[in-house]
Design an enzyme around this catalytic site. Sequence first.
Site, PDB file in Angstrom:
ATOM      1  N   GLN A 179       0.810  -1.221   0.000  1.00 51.23           N
ATOM      2  CA  GLN A 179       0.000   0.000   0.000  1.00 51.23           C
ATOM      3  C   GLN A 179       0.843   1.271   0.000  1.00 51.23           C
ATOM      4  O   GLN A 179       0.337   2.348  -0.316  1.00 51.23           O
ATOM      5  CB  GLN A 179      -0.939   0.031   1.218  1.00 51.23           C
ATOM      6  CG  GLN A 179      -2.016  -1.038   1.188  1.00 51.23           C
ATOM      7  CD  GLN A 179      -3.025  -0.864   0.053  1.00 51.23           C
ATOM      8  OE1 GLN A 179      -3.134   0.203  -0.563  1.00 51.23           O
ATOM      9  NE2 GLN A 179      -3.765  -1.916  -0.248  1.00 51.23           N
ATOM     10  N   CYS A 325     -10.351  -8.675   0.903  1.00 48.80           N
ATOM     11  CA  CYS A 325     -10.183 -10.089   1.248  1.00 48.80           C
ATOM     12  C   CYS A 325     -11.054 -10.478   2.426  1.00 48.80           C
ATOM     13  O   CYS A 325     -11.435 -11.624   2.564  1.00 48.80           O
ATOM     14  CB  CYS A 325      -8.728 -10.367   1.621  1.00 48.80           C
ATOM     15  SG  CYS A 325      -7.597  -9.797   0.393  1.00 48.80           S
TER      16      CYS A 325
HETATM   17  C1  LIG Z   1      -1.006  -4.483   2.599  1.00 53.98           C
HETATM   18  C2  LIG Z   1      -1.305  -5.537   1.577  1.00 53.98           C
HETATM   19  N1  LIG Z   1      -0.490  -6.586   1.471  1.00 53.98           N
HETATM   20  C3  LIG Z   1      -0.681  -7.559   0.563  1.00 53.98           C
HETATM   21  C4  LIG Z   1      -1.762  -7.524  -0.286  1.00 53.98           C
HETATM   22  C5  LIG Z   1      -1.953  -8.621  -1.276  1.00 53.98           C
HETATM   23  O1  LIG Z   1      -1.620  -8.161  -2.548  1.00 53.98           O
HETATM   24  P1  LIG Z   1      -2.159  -8.941  -3.840  1.00 53.98           P
HETATM   25  O2  LIG Z   1      -3.602  -8.585  -3.974  1.00 53.98           O
HETATM   26  O3  LIG Z   1      -1.333  -8.414  -4.962  1.00 53.98           O
HETATM   27  O4  LIG Z   1      -1.936 -10.385  -3.595  1.00 53.98           O
HETATM   28  C6  LIG Z   1      -2.667  -6.448  -0.190  1.00 53.98           C
HETATM   29  C7  LIG Z   1      -3.871  -6.410  -1.029  1.00 53.98           C
HETATM   30  O5  LIG Z   1      -4.860  -5.807  -0.690  1.00 53.98           O
HETATM   31  C8  LIG Z   1      -2.424  -5.433   0.744  1.00 53.98           C
HETATM   32  O6  LIG Z   1      -3.231  -4.386   0.867  1.00 53.98           O
END
Ligand SMILES: Cc1ncc(COP(=O)(O)O)c(C=O)c1O
Length: 402
Positions: A179, A325
């Site tokens: 982020q 998520c």
């Molecule tokens: C802080 C953070 N880390 C990891 C992820 C995971 O990233 P990705 O969607 O590319 O797997 C996200 C996704 O929302 C995130 O906000």
Amino acid sequence: MKRIYLDNNATTQVRPEVLDAMLPFFREQFGNPSSVHWAGRAVAGAVEKGREQVAKLLNCSPAEVVFVSCGSEGDNFAIKGTVEALRDKGNHIITTKVEHPAVLNTCQALEKQGCRITYLGVDADGMIDLKELEAAITDQTILISVMWGNNETGTLFPIEEIGAIARKYKVRFHTDAVQAVGKVPVDVQKANVDLLVLSGHKIGAPKGVGAIYIRRGTKMTPLLHGGHQERNRRAGTHNVAGIVGLGVACDLAGAQLEECAAKMKRLRDKLEQGIREQVPEIKVNGHPTLRLPNTLNVSFAYIEGESLLLNLDMKGIAASSGSACTSGSLEPSHVMGAMCVDVLLAHSSTRFSLGPETTEEDIDFVLQELPAIIERLRQMSPLYNRQGKPLTCDECRVIRSV
Ligand SMILES: Cc1ncc(COP(=O)(O)O)c(C=O)c1O
């Protein structure tokens, strides 16, 4: 109907320059970069250019950049790759209670395999205590994994200070900067990090590509075994178009960082101020100043976050309750829980995350529609008493405990 997108922490639009740069790699430039012939050679150069662009944004050497499929893979690689590689040194990891599930669930899986994990708590602003971090380090500690900016509240952790502590105790330091990249300056040298993860789709590149910075000399066991791509650190034929897009997105992020961050912050602050002025009984979640410039997380007392999202959606406004998520689950967010936000307020927490494309008109429209939606939902809320007089916090607690 108007369409206003304020969910850029979930994903971003692919920027036009990024798409233009990618298109030839779906057509004439179709080769496999590992092939030695003309078709492969043309494409291998593009992958290396992408690597240089990512490295420039992070202030590292291109050889320290490994392409992965997403932020989640990068976080898994950083943590599991360290545990495997440093098995002889120890089995203790320090992280925080407010990490993204890509880190938290990886740590929980490793706990089942015998690792010991310390989950640092946070205060009401979502901030960790560095003394607590330092005190948690033992001679068995092999990794500190602390995110740069929180995806739900935007709270920024003191990465440079954590990096200095990690250096002092010679403990490896991983930061999930998914982020932070593109929103605040990210310099791996200044930050003293050994491993840093970013994700393409959060910065105007497509979904399906990301990168991990691995400081030179950092021993890692690969997550994916197979071919010799990425100097044996990550097997699998390269996502060439994605890598090209990620490179251009990193160039744009670097060139426009200051201007873009200042614009998002101004509009975010206008939204926050407007909500404060027009809507009573709200709580802004996250650190008041140490916050990503694009993120505003607000709890609206007496209403359900999900009903608010649906009502905003009916007006064409896309926002989010917690991270994408975890939405769909009725559990209040683990981040709100760690910050000890009252459970009812946690249920109403709503995240507005701006992007480079967000306009003044977008914010004006939200400020025009939101107060009436809140008022209507509150009138329907059983937590709001008949005279239109809100219940006190104590009364809410009584209702909750019945
Ligand atoms: C802080 C953070 N880390 C990891 C992820 C995971 O990233 P990705 O969607 O590319 O797997 C996200 C996704 O929302 C995130 O906000």
